[in-house]
Scaffold this motif. Structure first.
Motif, PDB file in Angstrom:
ATOM      1  N   GLN A  35       0.793  -1.104  -0.172  1.00 39.14           N
ATOM      2  CA  GLN A  35      -0.267  -0.377   0.043  1.00 39.14           C
ATOM      3  C   GLN A  35       0.572   1.715   0.223  1.00 39.14           C
ATOM      4  N   ILE A  36       1.651   1.715   0.689  1.00 33.79           N
ATOM      5  CA  ILE A  36       2.627   2.205   1.106  1.00 33.79           C
ATOM      6  C   ILE A  36       3.617   2.621  -0.834  1.00 33.79           C
ATOM      7  N   ARG A  37       3.231   3.536  -1.426  1.00 32.83           N
ATOM      8  CA  ARG A  37       3.755   4.353  -2.775  1.00 32.83           C
ATOM      9  C   ARG A  37       4.669   5.351  -2.538  1.00 32.83           C
ATOM     10  N   PRO A  38       6.231   5.289  -3.029  1.00 26.82           N
ATOM     11  CA  PRO A  38       6.836   6.280  -3.186  1.00 26.82           C
ATOM     12  C   PRO A  38       6.416   6.900  -4.323  1.00 26.82           C
ATOM     13  N   SER A  39       5.408   8.691  -3.501  1.00 27.95           N
ATOM     14  CA  SER A  39       5.500   9.445  -4.389  1.00 27.95           C
ATOM     15  C   SER A  39       6.295  11.317  -4.349  1.00 27.95           C
ATOM     16  N   VAL A  40       6.740  11.894  -5.657  1.00 29.20           N
ATOM     17  CA  VAL A  40       6.494  13.024  -4.731  1.00 29.20           C
ATOM     18  C   VAL A  40       6.156  14.192  -5.258  1.00 29.20           C
ATOM     19  N   SER A  41       6.595  15.636  -6.015  1.00 29.57           N
ATOM     20  CA  SER A  41       5.527  16.460  -5.805  1.00 29.57           C
ATOM     21  C   SER A  41       5.460  17.206  -7.149  1.00 29.57           C
ATOM     22  N   VAL A  42       3.976  17.937  -6.981  1.00 25.47           N
ATOM     23  CA  VAL A  42       4.150  17.920  -8.750  1.00 25.47           C
ATOM     24  C   VAL A  42       5.012  18.590  -9.392  1.00 25.47           C
ATOM     25  N   ARG A  43       5.295  19.506  -8.782  1.00 22.68           N
ATOM     26  CA  ARG A  43       6.578  19.750  -9.249  1.00 22.68           C
ATOM     27  C   ARG A  43       8.083  19.158  -9.512  1.00 22.68           C
ATOM     28  N   LYS A  44       8.613  18.661  -8.667  1.00 19.90           N
ATOM     29  CA  LYS A  44       8.900  17.385  -8.774  1.00 19.90           C
ATOM     30  C   LYS A  44       9.416  16.997  -9.866  1.00 19.90           C
TER      31      LYS A  44
END
Length: 123
Positions: A35-44
């Motif tokens: 369930q834990i998926r790495p994510s980044v901000s929209v800008r990155k």
């Protein structure tokens, strides 16, 4: 005789978990990891694929990219979704933003009413 008060500490008794409990805990850990998926901000994300931020927002809105919200305003993009989107190239490109038609002032009813009054007054 009064002397120092001795406080006895009772150590908790621990019972070793059974193999079934250990298997259930391992299964829960695997589910949590999935369930834990790495994510980044929209800008990155935009910097990662070298595109504009608005392209990322349109891809999120169209469903080409997957992400989640942080709070009420902040959005984040899942890295695995971003990598698939980049590898697919044009196949997953989001549709262009729809053109917005701006109403001209002459199209409004209030403008026509004012013009009618001005004509009636002879101006």
């Amino acid at each position: 005789m009064t002397g120092p008060i001795r406080i006895q500490r009772r150590l908790p008794i621990t019972v070793a978990p059974t193999s079934a409990e250990m298997a259930a805990a391992a299964a829960r850990a695997e589910v949590l990891e999935a369930q834990i998926r790495p994510s980044v901000s929209v800008r990155k994300a935009a910097a990662y694929v070298d595109c504009d931020i608005s392209t990322i927002y349109r891809a999120l809105a169209s469903g080409a990219l997957q992400g989640h919200r942080l709070g009420t305003r902040s959005r984040r993009v899942y890295l695995d979704s971003l990598q698939r989107w980049q590898e697919a190239g044009q196949d997953m490109a989001p549709a262009p933003a729809p053109e917005r038609r701006r109403r001209s002032l002459a199209d409004t009813a209030s403008f026509r009413a004012v013009m009618a009054r001005l004509k009636a007054a002879g101006v």
